[in-house]
Write a protein that holds these residues in place. Structure first.
Motif, PDB file in Angstrom:
ATOM      1  N   THR A   1       0.821  -1.214   0.000  1.00 30.19           N
ATOM      2  CA  THR A   1       0.000   0.000   0.000  1.00 30.19           C
ATOM      3  C   THR A   1       0.854   1.262   0.000  1.00 30.19           C
ATOM      4  O   THR A   1       0.487   2.272  -0.610  1.00 30.19           O
ATOM      5  CB  THR A   1      -0.946  -0.005   1.218  1.00 30.19           C
ATOM      6  OG1 THR A   1      -1.810  -1.137   1.114  1.00 30.19           O
ATOM      7  CG2 THR A   1      -1.778   1.259   1.298  1.00 30.19           C
ATOM      8  N   VAL A   2       1.997   1.224   0.680  1.00 27.61           N
ATOM      9  CA  VAL A   2       2.796   2.443   0.845  1.00 27.61           C
ATOM     10  C   VAL A   2       3.921   2.558  -0.181  1.00 27.61           C
ATOM     11  O   VAL A   2       4.741   3.481  -0.119  1.00 27.61           O
ATOM     12  CB  VAL A   2       3.357   2.544   2.274  1.00 27.61           C
ATOM     13  CG1 VAL A   2       2.214   2.705   3.264  1.00 27.61           C
ATOM     14  CG2 VAL A   2       4.203   1.327   2.639  1.00 27.61           C
ATOM     15  N   LEU A   3       3.989   1.631  -1.141  1.00 24.49           N
ATOM     16  CA  LEU A   3       4.853   1.759  -2.318  1.00 24.49           C
ATOM     17  C   LEU A   3       6.299   2.132  -1.976  1.00 24.49           C
ATOM     18  O   LEU A   3       6.836   3.129  -2.449  1.00 24.49           O
ATOM     19  CB  LEU A   3       4.256   2.782  -3.290  1.00 24.49           C
ATOM     20  CG  LEU A   3       2.928   2.362  -3.948  1.00 24.49           C
ATOM     21  CD1 LEU A   3       2.276   3.546  -4.654  1.00 24.49           C
ATOM     22  CD2 LEU A   3       3.153   1.225  -4.936  1.00 24.49           C
ATOM     23  N   GLY A   4       6.930   1.301  -1.146  1.00 22.24           N
ATOM     24  CA  GLY A   4       8.352   1.465  -0.884  1.00 22.24           C
ATOM     25  C   GLY A   4       8.719   2.385   0.248  1.00 22.24           C
ATOM     26  O   GLY A   4       9.906   2.683   0.446  1.00 22.24           O
TER      27      GLY A   4
ATOM     28  N   SER B   1      -1.869  -4.767 -10.975  1.00 21.96           N
ATOM     29  CA  SER B   1      -2.202  -4.961  -9.569  1.00 21.96           C
ATOM     30  C   SER B   1      -1.511  -3.954  -8.653  1.00 21.96           C
ATOM     31  O   SER B   1      -1.867  -3.859  -7.478  1.00 21.96           O
ATOM     32  CB  SER B   1      -1.832  -6.385  -9.124  1.00 21.96           C
ATOM     33  OG  SER B   1      -0.438  -6.567  -9.098  1.00 21.96           O
ATOM     34  N   ILE B   2      -0.563  -3.200  -9.164  1.00 21.03           N
ATOM     35  CA  ILE B   2       0.093  -2.185  -8.342  1.00 21.03           C
ATOM     36  C   ILE B   2      -0.682  -0.868  -8.374  1.00 21.03           C
ATOM     37  O   ILE B   2      -0.310   0.107  -7.734  1.00 21.03           O
ATOM     38  CB  ILE B   2       1.558  -1.964  -8.798  1.00 21.03           C
ATOM     39  CG1 ILE B   2       2.418  -1.414  -7.653  1.00 21.03           C
ATOM     40  CG2 ILE B   2       1.621  -1.048 -10.011  1.00 21.03           C
ATOM     41  CD1 ILE B   2       2.676  -2.385  -6.555  1.00 21.03           C
TER      42      ILE B   2
ATOM     43  N   MET C   1      -1.824   2.499  -4.931  1.00 17.21           N
ATOM     44  CA  MET C   1      -2.499   3.341  -5.931  1.00 17.21           C
ATOM     45  C   MET C   1      -1.436   4.152  -6.675  1.00 17.21           C
ATOM     46  O   MET C   1      -1.183   5.316  -6.387  1.00 17.21           O
ATOM     47  CB  MET C   1      -3.540   4.216  -5.245  1.00 17.21           C
ATOM     48  CG  MET C   1      -4.685   3.394  -4.667  1.00 17.21           C
ATOM     49  SD  MET C   1      -5.987   4.335  -3.847  1.00 17.21           S
ATOM     50  CE  MET C   1      -5.277   4.554  -2.199  1.00 17.21           C
ATOM     51  N   ARG C   2      -0.809   3.478  -7.618  1.00 13.10           N
ATOM     52  CA  ARG C   2       0.333   4.059  -8.311  1.00 13.10           C
ATOM     53  C   ARG C   2      -0.034   5.335  -9.067  1.00 13.10           C
ATOM     54  O   ARG C   2       0.735   6.292  -9.080  1.00 13.10           O
ATOM     55  CB  ARG C   2       0.922   3.019  -9.260  1.00 13.10           C
ATOM     56  CG  ARG C   2       2.275   3.409  -9.856  1.00 13.10           C
ATOM     57  CD  ARG C   2       2.750   2.361 -10.816  1.00 13.10           C
ATOM     58  NE  ARG C   2       4.103   2.597 -11.269  1.00 13.10           N
ATOM     59  CZ  ARG C   2       4.675   1.930 -12.250  1.00 13.10           C
ATOM     60  NH1 ARG C   2       4.010   0.969 -12.863  1.00 13.10           N
ATOM     61  NH2 ARG C   2       5.909   2.197 -12.629  1.00 13.10           N
TER      62      ARG C   2
ATOM     63  N   GLU D   1      -1.378  10.162   2.383  1.00 15.26           N
ATOM     64  CA  GLU D   1      -2.751  10.443   1.956  1.00 15.26           C
ATOM     65  C   GLU D   1      -3.374   9.235   1.279  1.00 15.26           C
ATOM     66  O   GLU D   1      -4.557   8.916   1.507  1.00 15.26           O
ATOM     67  CB  GLU D   1      -2.782  11.651   1.027  1.00 15.26           C
ATOM     68  CG  GLU D   1      -4.154  12.014   0.477  1.00 15.26           C
ATOM     69  CD  GLU D   1      -5.174  12.408   1.542  1.00 15.26           C
ATOM     70  OE1 GLU D   1      -6.363  12.495   1.211  1.00 15.26           O
ATOM     71  OE2 GLU D   1      -4.790  12.615   2.724  1.00 15.26           O
ATOM     72  N   CYS D   2      -2.597   8.532   0.447  1.00 11.73           N
ATOM     73  CA  CYS D   2      -3.123   7.318  -0.185  1.00 11.73           C
ATOM     74  C   CYS D   2      -3.524   6.298   0.869  1.00 11.73           C
ATOM     75  O   CYS D   2      -4.595   5.675   0.784  1.00 11.73           O
ATOM     76  CB  CYS D   2      -2.072   6.718  -1.119  1.00 11.73           C
ATOM     77  SG  CYS D   2      -1.817   7.636  -2.667  1.00 11.73           S
TER      78      CYS D   2
END
Length: 284
Positions: free
Chosen positions: A10-13, A211-212, A243-244, A255-256
């Motif tokens: 969810t937090v993308l790295g 899926s990313i 939510m790329r 925020e995402c």
């Protein structure tokens, strides 16, 4: 009562210590975590790669942050069966997971040899059990175990009470399994749930690219409320909502994640209402 956790994707790295603070700030006391991550092509924020196996100081800071903010790891991730990789080589990473207080780890397989995959999973479950951990396995149409029937074959092959399934609402839906299938599952087969929403049909040729980039739970095309209501209650449901597109457009990881958690709380509330009505119907 089921609590909401935030999954690593969810937090993308986002770096591990920052991830702990983000979760706590959003009122979440659980996260999923990998021993090593960050960097790579799915890191729109440009965060550096990290390894808690190699960086002992980072590991200590991460543990201290979890203790300070009352956050724990609900799922240890990053264990993959591959054709030329033996999961017996994951000893050191499992030791790190144990040091981090992990009690459940998840594995997937990308080895097209299904019998070897099942044997590797059985070996991994035994390794994890030796460290006091239970194991789940995730199925998805992009993996060697693409659907629920094959996943149940894996459970039967391993044949241990400390091995069960991770059900991701997006992957399950895209594999053709809706609430009517999942409600028939024996409760002991479900060890963990990931709440994910998206379009029903894959949009991009590469499944991973699709899926990313998911939706806020409850705002996609998937019947996530009905699926969650059909599954047995679990202590933690992990929100997996990378939510790329929003990230690339400049929306912060914080925020995402906030949007994902708000959506998840609404989904869980609606699912609880379905369960309540169902229970009333059983007693009339």
């Amino acid at each position: 009562m089921t609590e909401i956790g935030i999954e690593y994707q969810t937090v993308l790295g986002l770096p591990p210590v920052d991830f702990v603070h983000l979760a706590a700030d959003l009122g979440c006391h659980h996260i999923s975590m990998k021993v090593a991550g960050g960097g790579g092509p799915y890191n729109p924020y440009g965060h550096p790669a990290y390894s808690m196996l190699d960086d002992v100081a980072l590991r200590r800071r991460f543990i201290a942050a979890m203790q300070d903010r009352d956050v724990s790891i609900s799922l240890g991730e990053g264990f993959v069966v591959q054709p030329f990789h033996d999961l017996r080589d994951e000893d050191a990473n499992l030791d790190v997971m144990a040091e981090l207080g992990v009690t459940r780890v998840n594995a997937v397989t990308m080895d097209p040899d299904l019998p070897r995959s099942f044997d590797q999973l059985a070996t991994f479950v035994e390794m994890a059990a030796g460290r006091g951990m239970t194991t789940t396995m995730e199925f998805a149409k992009s993996l060697t175990v693409p659907d629920l029937p094959t996943a149940l074959q894996a459970v039967g092959h391993v044949g241990r009470p400390d091995f069960s399934l991770l059900v991701d609402t997006m992957h399950s839906s895209r594999s053709g399994h809706g609430a009517e299938d999942l409600i028939m599952l024996d409760h002991e087969y479900v060890g963990y749930i990931q709440l994910s929403d998206n379009t029903l049909a894959q949009r991009n040729p590469v499944y991973r690219d699709d899926s990313i980039d998911r939706c806020v739970p409850g705002q996609g095309e998937l019947p996530v409320v009905e699926i969650v209501a059909a599954l047995p209650p679990v202590p933690v449901i992990g929100v997996e909502a990378p939510m790329r597109s929003l990230a690339v457009a400049g929306t912060s990881a914080q925020e995402c994640a906030r949007l994902a958690v708000i959506g998840a709380r609404k989904v869980l509330h609606a699912a609880d209402e379905i369960r309540r009505v169902r229970a009333l119907g059983c007693h009339t």
